[in-house]
Design a protein around this motif. Sequence first.
Motif, PDB file in Angstrom:
ATOM      1  N   TYR A 140      51.142  39.019 110.042  1.00 42.01           N
ATOM      2  CA  TYR A 140      50.529  38.794 108.695  1.00 42.01           C
ATOM      3  C   TYR A 140      49.285  37.766 108.941  1.00 42.01           C
ATOM      4  CZ  TYR A 140      53.473  41.169 105.761  1.00 42.01           C
ATOM      5  OH  TYR A 140      54.166  42.286 105.010  1.00 42.01           O
ATOM      6  N   GLY A 141      49.666  36.661 109.886  1.00 46.58           N
ATOM      7  CA  GLY A 141      48.626  35.495 110.264  1.00 46.58           C
ATOM      8  C   GLY A 141      47.329  36.141 110.810  1.00 46.58           C
ATOM      9  N   PHE A 142      47.374  37.228 111.389  1.00 48.27           N
ATOM     10  CA  PHE A 142      46.042  37.806 111.999  1.00 48.27           C
ATOM     11  C   PHE A 142      45.586  38.808 111.069  1.00 48.27           C
ATOM     12  CE2 PHE A 142      47.822  35.785 116.006  1.00 48.27           C
ATOM     13  CZ  PHE A 142      47.106  34.555 115.605  1.00 48.27           C
TER      14      PHE A 142
ATOM     15  N   MET B  79      43.893  34.351 109.945  1.00 49.04           N
ATOM     16  CA  MET B  79      43.557  33.363 110.663  1.00 49.04           C
ATOM     17  C   MET B  79      43.087  33.245 111.910  1.00 49.04           C
ATOM     18  SD  MET B  79      47.450  31.900 109.956  1.00 49.04           S
ATOM     19  CE  MET B  79      48.116  31.487 108.102  1.00 49.04           C
ATOM     20  N   SER B  80      42.408  32.189 112.192  1.00 54.46           N
ATOM     21  CA  SER B  80      42.146  31.950 113.716  1.00 54.46           C
ATOM     22  C   SER B  80      43.277  31.714 114.532  1.00 54.46           C
ATOM     23  CB  SER B  80      40.891  30.895 113.401  1.00 54.46           C
ATOM     24  OG  SER B  80      41.618  29.493 113.409  1.00 54.46           O
ATOM     25  N   PRO B  81      43.034  31.720 115.717  1.00 54.65           N
ATOM     26  CA  PRO B  81      44.223  31.382 116.858  1.00 54.65           C
ATOM     27  C   PRO B  81      44.598  29.830 116.162  1.00 54.65           C
ATOM     28  CG  PRO B  81      42.586  32.227 117.877  1.00 54.65           C
ATOM     29  CD  PRO B  81      41.982  32.400 116.506  1.00 54.65           C
ATOM     30  N   ARG B  82      43.679  28.895 116.108  1.00 54.70           N
ATOM     31  CA  ARG B  82      44.050  27.322 115.708  1.00 54.70           C
ATOM     32  C   ARG B  82      44.632  27.320 114.398  1.00 54.70           C
ATOM     33  NH1 ARG B  82      41.885  23.665 119.174  1.00 54.70           N
ATOM     34  NH2 ARG B  82      40.420  24.557 120.508  1.00 54.70           N
TER      35      ARG B  82
ATOM     36  N   THR C 225      49.598  26.485 111.282  1.00 53.79           N
ATOM     37  CA  THR C 225      50.487  26.778 110.259  1.00 53.79           C
ATOM     38  C   THR C 225      51.908  26.645 110.863  1.00 53.79           C
ATOM     39  OG1 THR C 225      49.036  28.374 109.383  1.00 53.79           O
ATOM     40  CG2 THR C 225      51.379  28.961 109.083  1.00 53.79           C
ATOM     41  N   LEU C 226      52.092  27.222 112.110  1.00 58.59           N
ATOM     42  CA  LEU C 226      53.588  27.191 112.978  1.00 58.59           C
ATOM     43  C   LEU C 226      53.812  25.881 113.084  1.00 58.59           C
ATOM     44  CD1 LEU C 226      53.081  29.991 115.696  1.00 58.59           C
ATOM     45  CD2 LEU C 226      54.542  29.883 113.542  1.00 58.59           C
ATOM     46  N   ILE C 227      53.180  24.741 113.505  1.00 58.09           N
ATOM     47  CA  ILE C 227      53.610  23.492 113.498  1.00 58.09           C
ATOM     48  C   ILE C 227      53.877  22.858 112.180  1.00 58.09           C
ATOM     49  CG2 ILE C 227      52.665  21.175 114.065  1.00 58.09           C
ATOM     50  CD1 ILE C 227      51.194  22.196 116.234  1.00 58.09           C
ATOM     51  N   ARG C 228      52.933  23.175 110.889  1.00 57.70           N
ATOM     52  CA  ARG C 228      53.414  22.641 109.649  1.00 57.70           C
ATOM     53  C   ARG C 228      54.933  23.232 109.230  1.00 57.70           C
ATOM     54  NH1 ARG C 228      49.781  24.480 106.383  1.00 57.70           N
ATOM     55  NH2 ARG C 228      48.411  25.320 107.477  1.00 57.70           N
ATOM     56  N   GLN C 229      54.827  24.514 109.780  1.00 56.07           N
ATOM     57  CA  GLN C 229      56.294  25.004 109.266  1.00 56.07           C
ATOM     58  C   GLN C 229      57.438  24.475 109.897  1.00 56.07           C
ATOM     59  OE1 GLN C 229      56.609  27.830 107.170  1.00 56.07           O
ATOM     60  NE2 GLN C 229      58.269  29.060 107.768  1.00 56.07           N
ATOM     61  N   TYR C 230      57.082  24.251 111.302  1.00 57.09           N
ATOM     62  CA  TYR C 230      58.171  23.521 111.873  1.00 57.09           C
ATOM     63  C   TYR C 230      58.563  22.130 111.558  1.00 57.09           C
ATOM     64  CZ  TYR C 230      60.528  20.801 115.647  1.00 57.09           C
ATOM     65  OH  TYR C 230      61.363  20.012 116.238  1.00 57.09           O
ATOM     66  N   GLU C 231      57.285  21.088 111.133  1.00 60.49           N
ATOM     67  CA  GLU C 231      57.633  19.978 110.851  1.00 60.49           C
ATOM     68  C   GLU C 231      58.419  19.826 109.481  1.00 60.49           C
ATOM     69  OE1 GLU C 231      56.976  17.068 112.183  1.00 60.49           O
ATOM     70  OE2 GLU C 231      56.290  17.974 114.216  1.00 60.49           O
ATOM     71  N   ARG C 232      58.039  20.567 108.655  1.00 56.87           N
ATOM     72  CA  ARG C 232      58.888  20.489 107.217  1.00 56.87           C
ATOM     73  C   ARG C 232      60.308  21.036 107.477  1.00 56.87           C
ATOM     74  NH1 ARG C 232      57.544  18.987 101.747  1.00 56.87           N
ATOM     75  NH2 ARG C 232      59.442  19.563 100.618  1.00 56.87           N
TER      76      ARG C 232
ATOM     77  N   TYR D 167      50.667  42.193 121.590  1.00 53.93           N
ATOM     78  CA  TYR D 167      49.167  42.805 121.796  1.00 53.93           C
ATOM     79  C   TYR D 167      48.139  41.907 120.842  1.00 53.93           C
ATOM     80  CZ  TYR D 167      50.066  45.044 117.101  1.00 53.93           C
ATOM     81  OH  TYR D 167      50.200  45.247 115.534  1.00 53.93           O
ATOM     82  N   LEU D 168      49.073  40.841 119.828  1.00 51.49           N
ATOM     83  CA  LEU D 168      48.133  40.172 118.829  1.00 51.49           C
ATOM     84  C   LEU D 168      48.424  38.567 119.746  1.00 51.49           C
ATOM     85  CD1 LEU D 168      49.347  41.080 115.438  1.00 51.49           C
ATOM     86  CD2 LEU D 168      47.297  41.738 116.566  1.00 51.49           C
ATOM     87  N   ILE D 169      49.234  37.936 119.647  1.00 49.99           N
ATOM     88  CA  ILE D 169      49.672  36.702 120.162  1.00 49.99           C
ATOM     89  C   ILE D 169      49.009  36.478 121.726  1.00 49.99           C
ATOM     90  CG2 ILE D 169      52.226  36.649 121.084  1.00 49.99           C
ATOM     91  CD1 ILE D 169      50.094  33.833 118.824  1.00 49.99           C
ATOM     92  N   ALA D 170      49.319  37.321 122.523  1.00 50.27           N
ATOM     93  CA  ALA D 170      49.012  37.032 123.868  1.00 50.27           C
ATOM     94  C   ALA D 170      47.603  37.736 124.136  1.00 50.27           C
ATOM     95  CB  ALA D 170      50.158  37.919 124.596  1.00 50.27           C
TER      96      ALA D 170
END
Length: 296
Positions: free
Chosen positions: A211-213, A218-221, A226-233, A252-255
């Motif tokens: 969904y992100g890409f 979304m760009s990689p950054r 988004t992942l960091i904000r999800q984690y912090e909350r 095939y996406l994240i790597a």
Amino acid sequence: MNEGAEDPGLYDFNPWRARPKIEWPDGKSVAVWVSPNLEFYELDPAANPHRKSWPKPHPDVVGYSHRDYANRVGHWRMAETMEKHGFKGSVSLSVALCDHIPEVVENANALGWEFFSHGIYNTRYSYGMDEAQERAIIEDSIKTVREATGQTIRGWLAPALTHTPRTLDLIAEYGLTYTCDLYHDDQPQPVHVKSGQLISMPYSIEVNDHYGFFVYNMSPRDYADTLIRQYERLAAEGEACGTVMCIPLHSYLIAQPHRIRAFEEVLKHIAADGRAWITRSGDIAEHYLAQAGAGK
């Protein structure tokens, strides 16, 4: 209310602020699990009348080869990055991979990753299946993964997120304890089934890299942020009642070379924070079910 529009009654309404406290090991506030989707796609699969496997006329060489990057390159790069920072995968597995490219499954198993079923092929959908066909897929999944890895699967994510009205009852009947096919909560929750005991394991569409890409562009950054904000909350809210964060991935996406560094920064952030129980989905399910009153 119109017939067919009613709530299917899969789970009870359970207000967020009124729940018994969930506690994770060592006082951690959020259980974090990473779910690599190790998948196998067919170049020219049999057509399902309810949904096309590929958007282009078959054979879709472009779509197939893009996803084949995962097993040739992406898995190995992703696994190396995860292991470097102490993250064990909970694998959403197209079990046909055990036969077609066993090297990938053998590698993940040697790393101590957990496996649960994502169906046989990610190009064969549950839509329109009768009960005998669906039972055959579940039985094949249990048998194939056990023979290939020695593990007995405990969880289920339907192939390409396709289901029938009987799917959850059937997986519970076969002894599975969690489903990743409900996206309604940030904590495990009991699921109503005819037999056995089944819980929903928080799995995320919102922070799924697909969904992100593919959907949110979304760009990689942007995705890493988004992942960091999800984690912090979730880590902050989990101080009151333990939460779960899932990071669903497709290598095939994240790597891809231009994305992996941003993802690695996320893993470093979570590992260094101190509030995360970095674990596997089956361990979360087992710990939740062991707590008094869970699943009742």
